[in-house]
Write a protein that holds these residues in place. Structure first.
Motif, PDB file in Angstrom:
ATOM      1  N   THR A  65      -4.047  13.537   3.951  1.00 43.18           N
ATOM      2  CA  THR A  65      -3.157  14.231   3.089  1.00 43.18           C
ATOM      3  C   THR A  65      -3.686  14.852   1.846  1.00 43.18           C
ATOM      4  O   THR A  65      -4.660  14.590   1.377  1.00 43.18           O
ATOM      5  CB  THR A  65      -2.058  13.387   2.242  1.00 43.18           C
ATOM      6  OG1 THR A  65      -1.609  12.303   3.704  1.00 43.18           O
ATOM      7  CG2 THR A  65      -1.118  13.720   1.442  1.00 43.18           C
TER       8      THR A  65
ATOM      9  N   MET B 218      -0.079   0.530   1.628  1.00 35.13           N
ATOM     10  CA  MET B 218      -0.260   0.876   3.030  1.00 35.13           C
ATOM     11  C   MET B 218       0.389   2.233   2.913  1.00 35.13           C
ATOM     12  O   MET B 218      -0.248   3.284   3.934  1.00 35.13           O
ATOM     13  CB  MET B 218       0.949   0.026   4.017  1.00 35.13           C
ATOM     14  CG  MET B 218       0.200  -1.273   4.170  1.00 35.13           C
ATOM     15  SD  MET B 218      -1.329  -1.352   4.736  1.00 35.13           S
ATOM     16  CE  MET B 218      -1.186  -0.895   6.346  1.00 35.13           C
ATOM     17  N   LYS B 219       1.280   2.829   2.352  1.00 31.01           N
ATOM     18  CA  LYS B 219       1.575   4.255   2.366  1.00 31.01           C
ATOM     19  C   LYS B 219       0.398   5.056   1.905  1.00 31.01           C
ATOM     20  O   LYS B 219       0.261   5.998   2.420  1.00 31.01           O
ATOM     21  CB  LYS B 219       2.481   4.461   0.988  1.00 31.01           C
ATOM     22  CG  LYS B 219       3.010   6.155   0.899  1.00 31.01           C
ATOM     23  CD  LYS B 219       3.973   6.263  -0.199  1.00 31.01           C
ATOM     24  CE  LYS B 219       3.302   6.042  -1.443  1.00 31.01           C
ATOM     25  NZ  LYS B 219       3.929   6.488  -2.667  1.00 31.01           N
ATOM     26  N   TYR B 220      -0.519   4.523   0.808  1.00 31.01           N
ATOM     27  CA  TYR B 220      -1.673   5.325   0.593  1.00 31.01           C
ATOM     28  C   TYR B 220      -2.637   5.405   1.611  1.00 31.01           C
ATOM     29  O   TYR B 220      -3.358   6.286   2.052  1.00 31.01           O
ATOM     30  CB  TYR B 220      -2.197   4.769  -0.809  1.00 31.01           C
ATOM     31  CG  TYR B 220      -1.477   5.355  -1.841  1.00 31.01           C
ATOM     32  CD1 TYR B 220      -0.845   6.484  -2.237  1.00 31.01           C
ATOM     33  CD2 TYR B 220      -0.949   4.340  -2.935  1.00 31.01           C
ATOM     34  CE1 TYR B 220       0.011   6.737  -3.265  1.00 31.01           C
ATOM     35  CE2 TYR B 220      -0.088   4.441  -4.010  1.00 31.01           C
ATOM     36  CZ  TYR B 220       0.287   5.680  -4.271  1.00 31.01           C
ATOM     37  OH  TYR B 220       0.912   6.044  -5.131  1.00 31.01           O
ATOM     38  N   ARG B 221      -2.705   4.154   2.147  1.00 28.42           N
ATOM     39  CA  ARG B 221      -3.704   4.126   3.170  1.00 28.42           C
ATOM     40  C   ARG B 221      -3.615   5.029   4.494  1.00 28.42           C
ATOM     41  O   ARG B 221      -4.339   5.661   5.015  1.00 28.42           O
ATOM     42  CB  ARG B 221      -3.716   2.573   3.823  1.00 28.42           C
ATOM     43  CG  ARG B 221      -4.774   2.332   5.180  1.00 28.42           C
ATOM     44  CD  ARG B 221      -4.903   1.169   5.465  1.00 28.42           C
ATOM     45  NE  ARG B 221      -5.438   0.077   4.715  1.00 28.42           N
ATOM     46  CZ  ARG B 221      -5.557  -1.137   4.667  1.00 28.42           C
ATOM     47  NH1 ARG B 221      -5.081  -1.771   5.848  1.00 28.42           N
ATOM     48  NH2 ARG B 221      -6.171  -1.866   3.899  1.00 28.42           N
ATOM     49  N   ARG B 222      -2.254   5.154   4.957  1.00 29.12           N
ATOM     50  CA  ARG B 222      -1.814   5.899   5.895  1.00 29.12           C
ATOM     51  C   ARG B 222      -1.953   7.429   5.469  1.00 29.12           C
ATOM     52  O   ARG B 222      -2.419   8.331   6.164  1.00 29.12           O
ATOM     53  CB  ARG B 222      -0.285   5.652   6.142  1.00 29.12           C
ATOM     54  CG  ARG B 222       0.399   6.268   7.435  1.00 29.12           C
ATOM     55  CD  ARG B 222       1.768   6.017   7.735  1.00 29.12           C
ATOM     56  NE  ARG B 222       2.452   5.860   6.570  1.00 29.12           N
ATOM     57  CZ  ARG B 222       2.864   4.408   5.898  1.00 29.12           C
ATOM     58  NH1 ARG B 222       2.429   3.414   6.559  1.00 29.12           N
ATOM     59  NH2 ARG B 222       3.796   4.446   4.756  1.00 29.12           N
ATOM     60  N   GLN B 223      -1.765   7.772   3.983  1.00 29.31           N
ATOM     61  CA  GLN B 223      -1.954   9.120   3.690  1.00 29.31           C
ATOM     62  C   GLN B 223      -3.518   9.578   3.859  1.00 29.31           C
ATOM     63  O   GLN B 223      -3.948  10.629   4.222  1.00 29.31           O
ATOM     64  CB  GLN B 223      -1.503   9.390   2.410  1.00 29.31           C
ATOM     65  CG  GLN B 223      -0.002   9.506   2.086  1.00 29.31           C
ATOM     66  CD  GLN B 223       0.679   9.497   0.828  1.00 29.31           C
ATOM     67  OE1 GLN B 223       0.052   9.308  -0.046  1.00 29.31           O
ATOM     68  NE2 GLN B 223       1.830   9.911   0.786  1.00 29.31           N
TER      69      GLN B 223
ATOM     70  N   VAL C  10      -5.790   8.317   5.964  1.00 27.07           N
ATOM     71  CA  VAL C  10      -6.231   8.528   7.158  1.00 27.07           C
ATOM     72  C   VAL C  10      -5.872   9.948   7.692  1.00 27.07           C
ATOM     73  O   VAL C  10      -6.347  10.319   8.338  1.00 27.07           O
ATOM     74  CB  VAL C  10      -5.662   7.214   7.998  1.00 27.07           C
ATOM     75  CG1 VAL C  10      -5.696   7.520   9.587  1.00 27.07           C
ATOM     76  CG2 VAL C  10      -6.376   5.944   7.966  1.00 27.07           C
ATOM     77  N   GLN C  11      -4.543  10.264   7.242  1.00 29.74           N
ATOM     78  CA  GLN C  11      -3.990  11.449   7.929  1.00 29.74           C
ATOM     79  C   GLN C  11      -4.569  12.688   7.285  1.00 29.74           C
ATOM     80  O   GLN C  11      -4.270  13.887   7.590  1.00 29.74           O
ATOM     81  CB  GLN C  11      -2.575  11.495   7.595  1.00 29.74           C
ATOM     82  CG  GLN C  11      -1.705  10.481   8.393  1.00 29.74           C
ATOM     83  CD  GLN C  11      -0.421  10.241   8.035  1.00 29.74           C
ATOM     84  OE1 GLN C  11       0.177  10.866   7.103  1.00 29.74           O
ATOM     85  NE2 GLN C  11       0.502   9.668   9.003  1.00 29.74           N
TER      86      GLN C  11
END
Length: 59
Positions: free
Chosen positions: A53, A43-48, A50-51
């Motif tokens: 990063t 989930m950390k990578y998924r968020r990154q 989408v943002q």
């Protein structure tokens, strides 16, 4: 698999540890992540991703 310029193993070793994490880079952006037996970080990578990063920040 995402379109990528680079695939880099960033943590773990599947044979030794039983888990691993790899990241996909396209240009200067994180565009994908592969985790095996490491569900807590996906989930950390998924968020990154989408943002949008940067590769440097993702590493």
């Amino acid at each position: 698999m995402p379109q990528a310029d680079e695939l880099r193993m960033v943590d773990g070793d599947l044979e030794r540890d039983g888990w691993c994490e790899a990241l996909y880079r396209d240009g200067d952006r994180l565009v994908g992540a592969l985790t095996i037996n490491s569900q807590s970080v996906v989930m950390k990578y998924r968020r990154q991703i989408v943002q949008g990063t940067s590769w440097r920040d993702a590493l």
